[in-house]
Design an enzyme around this catalytic site. Structure first.
Site, mmCIF file in Angstrom:
data_model
loop_
_atom_site.group_PDB
_atom_site.id
_atom_site.type_symbol
_atom_site.label_atom_id
_atom_site.label_comp_id
_atom_site.label_asym_id
_atom_site.label_seq_id
_atom_site.Cartn_x
_atom_site.Cartn_y
_atom_site.Cartn_z
ATOM 1 N N LYS A 1 42.103 30.658 45.181
ATOM 2 C CA LYS A 1 42.778 31.884 45.601
ATOM 3 C C LYS A 1 43.616 31.573 46.840
ATOM 4 C CE LYS A 1 41.458 36.697 46.736
ATOM 5 N NZ LYS A 1 40.271 37.589 46.888
ATOM 6 N N SER B 1 40.264 41.472 43.945
ATOM 7 C CA SER B 1 41.558 40.925 44.311
ATOM 8 C C SER B 1 41.762 39.468 43.882
ATOM 9 C CB SER B 1 41.760 41.017 45.828
ATOM 10 O OG SER B 1 40.779 40.245 46.510
ATOM 11 N N SER C 1 35.644 41.600 44.687
ATOM 12 C CA SER C 1 36.858 40.828 44.408
ATOM 13 C C SER C 1 36.618 39.511 43.692
ATOM 14 C CB SER C 1 37.635 40.570 45.709
ATOM 15 O OG SER C 1 38.227 41.760 46.163
#
Length: 550
Positions: free
Chosen positions: A132, A207, A231
């Site tokens: 990420k 996310s 997330s």
């Protein structure tokens, strides 16, 4: 799609679904000692299938047997990014990648050379991974998904990234996220909208949706996300993956751009429970740069793989948290699949207890959200890290002029509009009156004690409930993450999500297991037993194995 400020490798022409030019795959075979042209095509087809079907554990076995090389794996993943990241055939493209690592092949070649010399660092040696893009990488920018930070460079890797590299993992790409980790649809000003490979008209969750969608589409073998409230777990559930939110303090957050210091953790997403254990083996434990990890001392086992027992559910006690079982029409299918998962667990020997509503616990959890109170304070501290490099023009937008702050980012306006409005509401919260903040901290402590008591009073090994109350929403509609994410996030307890099956229209659903702090071995054992009994995961149809042709 939002414009991008970076350049990916040159793309091939649009390709038909499941077809890629032979030149993409034949170098893979060369790396493994190819033979005739026909033999090369057969071997290339095997590798193309392996990267879709095999988990990191399986790929490690192939590497150990000499049936593939790390160079071959990296090339195969790069070919899939080339083919499925942008629009192809009748699909809009997954759009999970913000930036590929141009040094991945060289790193892979070095690790292959180590293997030939008889030096293998461990089970992640030569395994390609996704990160990420809120994890620091010394060799690549770390954008947090924002155009404002597209040139942001850090002095070194995030601690978990450094540990994975030391274990032999290869970073293939950094992935999109909901900008500043402030949402669950995975849209950002730098990366645009990421799409769910199981239905590219839908959200991937967030996310950490770029990592989730990228793993589902087989752009890498395992990945890292961050979890402030679901997330990691939300995109794992929406992409038929396993995801772990570890106990607060188990793994270092150093070098992960923060949203909320008291809620943030970094955790793995993978195709299997065993792969989660492998990543924990490489990343868990004390780091002096993250004081919270002091709590992990003496609580990290020699290997988490020792907990992977296909009889772990036998005699376990599982509490069904009925507060999170939705009854509305959009939620019924998820609830039914979770109920089916619980029946499977009972069939494996678990004692299942349906817990009555817990209004006091739910109220304490819901009253202890701290993201808005902490984000500016914690992000500004991260942005002030020594050795960070950035455009001076960004730092001069708001005082002080010698460093970047959240205020500079807001003033720049280079943030996707919905996130920009959220960031504006957080300005000044960390420096204003703190009475409400301290009240929320007190409610958080209350929630922890109520949760401990609930588990102790019922002698429970884990709680179970839907990871997300309904399947992934269509892009353009609001993604419903539900309340369940907060139970682990606002208490610091660990939670593991595993695939629970699919809706009739082929959308993945996840079931979540929550345990006491530092009970990851128990959760992994329970999840592994359920996983081995069901094998629910299957790859998405929109990103099938690539096949070569002439």
């Amino acid at each position: 799609m939002a414009r991008r400020s970076h350049s990916l490798r040159n793309r091939t022409a649009t390709l038909a679904v499941g077809v890629v030019l032979a030149t993409h795959l034949l170098p893979v075979v060369t790396a493994t000692g190819g033979g005739s042209a026909d033999g090369d095509r057969v071997a290339a087809g095997r590798i193309a299938r392996w990267v879709v079907d095999a988990d990191a554990t399986g790929l490690g076995e192939l590497l150990a047997d000499g049936r593939v090389t790390s160079v071959g794996l990296v090339r195969a993943y790069q070919a899939r990014i080339d083919s499925y990241e942008q629009a192809y055939a009748d699909q809009p493209g997954v759009n999970a990648v913000i930036r590929e690592d141009p040094g991945a092949l060289a790193v892979a070649a070095g690790l292959d050379a180590e293997r030939r010399r008889g030096h293998v660092r461990g089970p992640l040696h030569g395994i390609p991974i996704l990160l990420k893009d809120n994890y620091d990488t010394a060799n690549l920018p770390t954008s947090n998904g924002s155009l404002a930070l597209r040139h942001w460079r850090t002095a070194d890797d995030a601690e978990q990234v450094a540990r994975l590299r030391e274990a032999g993992a290869i970073v293939v790409a950094k992935t999109n996220l909901h900008e500043f980790a402030s949402g669950i649809e995975t849209v950002s000003s730098l990366g645009g909208q990421t799409r769910n490979p199981y239905d590219q008209a839908r959200h991937p969750g967030g996310s950490s949706g770029g990592t989730g969608a990228g793993l589902a589409a087989a752009f890498g073998a395992v990945g890292l996300g961050s979890d402030t409230c679901g997330s990691v777990r939300n995109p794992a559930a929406h992409n038929s993956l396993v995801g772990l939110r570890p106990s607060l303090g188990l793994s270092s957050r150093d070098g992960i751009a923060p949203l909320s210091d008291t809620q943030d953790v970094g955790g793995p997403l993978a195709k299997s429970v065993r792969d989660i254990a492998l990543v924990l083996d490489a990343t868990a434990g004390y780091d002096p740069d993250d004081p919270s990890t002091t709590a992990s001392i003496g609580r990290v086992p020699p290997t988490y793989t020792a907990a992977l027992d296909d009889t772990a559910l036998d005699d376990a006690r599982i509490g069904v948290l009925t507060d999170y079982l939705g009854t509305s029409a959009p939620e019924r299918t998820t609830t039914e699949l979770v109920r089916a998962a619980v029946r499977t667990m009972a069939g494996r020997g678990a004692t299942v207890v349906d817990l009555p509503p817990q209004p006091a616990l739910m109220a304490a959890v819901d009253a202890s959200w701290l993201i808005n109170d902490e984000h500016e304070r914690d992000l500004d501290r991260y942005l002030a890290a020594p050795g960070s490099r950035y455009p001076r023009s960004l730092a001069r937008l708001e005082p002080p002029a010698d460093r970047v702050t959240l205020a500079d980012i807001v003033t720049s306006g280079q943030v996707t509009p919905t996130v920009l409005e959220r960031l504006k509401t957080r300005l000044g919260r960390s420096t204003g009156p703190q009475d409400d903040y301290h009240q929320r901290l007190a409610r958080r402590a209350e929630a922890r004690e109520l949760l401990r008591a609930l588990m102790a009073d019922n002698d429970l090994d884990a709680l179970v409930y839907p990871t997300v109350p309904r399947p992934a929403a269509l892009i353009g509609q609001r993604e419903e993450g539900g309340r369940a994410c907060a139970l682990a996030a606002n208490t610091g307890f660990p939670a593991l999500t595993v695939p629970a099956g699919f809706t009739p229209d082929g959308l993945p659903v996840g079931v979540e297991l929550l345990g006491a702090p530092f009970s990851e071995p128990t959760l992994l054992g329970l999840g592994f037993d359920y996983e081995q009994a069901t094998h629910h995961r299957r790859p998405p149809p929109s990103t099938p194995p690539l096949t070569s042709h002439r």
